[in-house]
Motif scaffolding. Structure first.
Motif, mmCIF file in Angstrom:
data_model
loop_
_atom_site.group_PDB
_atom_site.id
_atom_site.type_symbol
_atom_site.label_atom_id
_atom_site.label_comp_id
_atom_site.label_asym_id
_atom_site.label_seq_id
_atom_site.Cartn_x
_atom_site.Cartn_y
_atom_site.Cartn_z
ATOM 1 N N MET A 1 0.824 -1.184 0.000
ATOM 2 C CA MET A 1 0.000 0.000 0.000
ATOM 3 C C MET A 1 0.869 1.249 0.000
ATOM 4 O O MET A 1 0.587 2.189 -0.722
ATOM 5 N N TYR A 2 1.920 1.258 0.816
ATOM 6 C CA TYR A 2 2.757 2.438 0.883
ATOM 7 C C TYR A 2 3.535 2.643 -0.411
ATOM 8 O O TYR A 2 3.756 3.782 -0.823
ATOM 9 N N GLY A 3 3.931 1.558 -1.041
ATOM 10 C CA GLY A 3 4.615 1.674 -2.319
ATOM 11 C C GLY A 3 3.711 2.249 -3.388
ATOM 12 O O GLY A 3 4.140 3.082 -4.195
ATOM 13 N N ALA A 4 2.451 1.828 -3.401
ATOM 14 C CA ALA A 4 1.494 2.369 -4.371
ATOM 15 C C ALA A 4 1.240 3.848 -4.097
ATOM 16 O O ALA A 4 1.158 4.653 -5.028
ATOM 17 N N LEU A 5 1.129 4.220 -2.828
ATOM 18 C CA LEU A 5 0.941 5.625 -2.486
ATOM 19 C C LEU A 5 2.158 6.442 -2.894
ATOM 20 O O LEU A 5 2.018 7.551 -3.422
ATOM 21 N N TRP A 6 3.335 5.914 -2.686
ATOM 22 C CA TRP A 6 4.562 6.616 -3.056
ATOM 23 C C TRP A 6 4.626 6.827 -4.566
ATOM 24 O O TRP A 6 5.051 7.883 -5.030
ATOM 25 N N ARG A 7 4.193 5.837 -5.349
ATOM 26 C CA ARG A 7 4.233 5.963 -6.807
ATOM 27 C C ARG A 7 3.177 6.925 -7.336
ATOM 28 O O ARG A 7 3.373 7.544 -8.378
ATOM 29 N N VAL A 8 2.063 7.082 -6.622
ATOM 30 C CA VAL A 8 0.972 7.942 -7.087
ATOM 31 C C VAL A 8 1.289 9.418 -6.866
ATOM 32 O O VAL A 8 0.882 10.270 -7.653
ATOM 33 N N LEU A 9 2.025 9.717 -5.799
ATOM 34 C CA LEU A 9 2.322 11.116 -5.497
ATOM 35 C C LEU A 9 3.257 11.713 -6.549
ATOM 36 O O LEU A 9 4.184 11.055 -7.002
ATOM 37 N N PRO A 10 3.011 12.981 -6.914
ATOM 38 C CA PRO A 10 3.829 13.609 -7.948
ATOM 39 C C PRO A 10 5.122 14.198 -7.382
ATOM 40 O O PRO A 10 5.242 14.436 -6.186
ATOM 41 N N GLY A 11 6.065 14.447 -8.269
ATOM 42 C CA GLY A 11 7.268 15.179 -7.914
ATOM 43 C C GLY A 11 8.438 14.312 -7.518
ATOM 44 O O GLY A 11 8.343 13.086 -7.471
ATOM 45 N N PRO A 12 9.562 14.971 -7.219
ATOM 46 C CA PRO A 12 10.748 14.244 -6.755
ATOM 47 C C PRO A 12 10.537 13.708 -5.345
ATOM 48 O O PRO A 12 9.534 13.992 -4.691
ATOM 49 N N TRP A 13 11.515 12.970 -4.843
ATOM 50 C CA TRP A 13 11.337 12.275 -3.561
ATOM 51 C C TRP A 13 11.094 13.225 -2.409
ATOM 52 O O TRP A 13 10.328 12.920 -1.509
ATOM 53 N N TRP A 14 11.726 14.401 -2.411
ATOM 54 C CA TRP A 14 11.561 15.315 -1.281
ATOM 55 C C TRP A 14 10.173 15.943 -1.272
ATOM 56 O O TRP A 14 9.626 16.220 -0.202
ATOM 57 N N VAL A 15 9.565 16.132 -2.452
ATOM 58 C CA VAL A 15 8.189 16.645 -2.512
ATOM 59 C C VAL A 15 7.222 15.561 -2.047
ATOM 60 O O VAL A 15 6.270 15.838 -1.312
ATOM 61 N N ARG A 16 7.476 14.331 -2.441
ATOM 62 C CA ARG A 16 6.640 13.215 -1.993
ATOM 63 C C ARG A 16 6.699 13.058 -0.487
ATOM 64 O O ARG A 16 5.680 12.842 0.174
#
Length: 51
Positions: A1-16
């Motif tokens: 679930m967290y991986g899917a949420l991480w992939r859905v959020l836009p931007g680079p890692w610090w924005v996510r």
């Protein structure tokens, strides 16, 4: 679930990461403001006195 949420959020890692922190803070705020008081009204704990 967290991986899917991480992939859905836009931007680079610090924005996510910033978005996840904001979403987590909003969820905690909503729980303490509305959900927990509502549940406390539904659940009546037994009054216990300790002697």
């Amino acid at each position: 679930m967290y991986g899917a949420l991480w992939r859905v959020l836009p931007g680079p890692w610090w924005v996510r990461l910033l978005l996840l922190l904001i979403l987590a803070a909003a969820a905690v705020y909503a729980l303490f403001t509305w959900v927990f008081p509502w549940v406390d009204g539904l659940v009546n704990p037994i009054d216990v006195t300790v002697e």
